[in-house]
Design an enzyme around this catalytic site. Structure first.
Site, PDB file in Angstrom:
ATOM      1  CB  SER A  39      -0.884  -0.005   1.252  1.00 30.28           C
ATOM      2  OG  SER A  39      -1.502   1.241   1.450  1.00 30.28           O
ATOM      3  CB  SER A  40       0.777   4.418  -1.880  1.00 26.66           C
ATOM      4  OG  SER A  40      -0.593   4.730  -1.781  1.00 26.66           O
ATOM      5  CD  GLU A  69      -0.983   4.127 -14.248  1.00 24.61           C
ATOM      6  OE1 GLU A  69      -1.517   4.338 -13.136  1.00 24.61           O
ATOM      7  OE2 GLU A  69      -1.355   4.702 -15.295  1.00 24.61           O
TER       8      GLU A  69
END
Length: 150
Positions: A39-40, A69
């Site tokens: 997770s960012s 991406e």
């Protein structure tokens, strides 16, 4: 409805739900191993790659774009699992099964935000998602449901 934010454009359906697309990315047709990404927002949490559908973009095309991406993989969509609604976050996510054909060594989110990817058994992925992203664990539950034509 369309809303712009720095770096992305978000689209909403007629009921005000954000339109998203995601893929469960499998190593092969046996569906025994699924690829999750870090997770960012919480780098130690693992999630399914996916994101916003752009204006006039087909959900399947958006899902494949997001996978490249975020996870650095390409492949073939074998089926649509369904559309998952998250009432709390007001999102509707088109979910697909993607069989990975190519894995790139350097990809956009790895380069810019240090995102990682990891193969999990389908059962371990389900358990991991149930902890970090319970709505996304339902994507794996959809594997057991009848097939929806693409």
């Amino acid at each position: 409805m369309v809303k712009e934010k720095p770096g992305s454009i978000r689209t909403y359906d007629e009921e005000g739900f954000k339109r998203r697309a995601a893929c469960l990315c499998f190593r092969d047709e046996t569906l025994q191993e699924v690829l999750l990404i870090s997770s960012s927002k919480e780098p130690d949490a693992w999630i399914v790659p996916g994101g916003c559908i752009e204006p006039l973009e087909d959900p399947e095309v958006a899902a494949k774009r997001e996978v490249l991406e975020e996870a650095g993989v390409t492949g073939t969509v074998s089926r649509k699992l369904g559309v998952v609604e998250n009432k709390e976050k007001r999102t509707r996510t088109w979910v697909y099964v993607l069989i990975v054909k190519t894995t790139v060594s350097d990809w956009e989110d790895q380069t810019f935000i240090g995102r990682r990817r990891h193969w999990f058994s389908t059962e371990d992925a389900h358990a991991t998602l149930a902890i970090h992203k319970p709505v996304q664990s339902t994507y794996i539950d959809l594997l057991r449901a009848p097939t929806v034509p693409i």
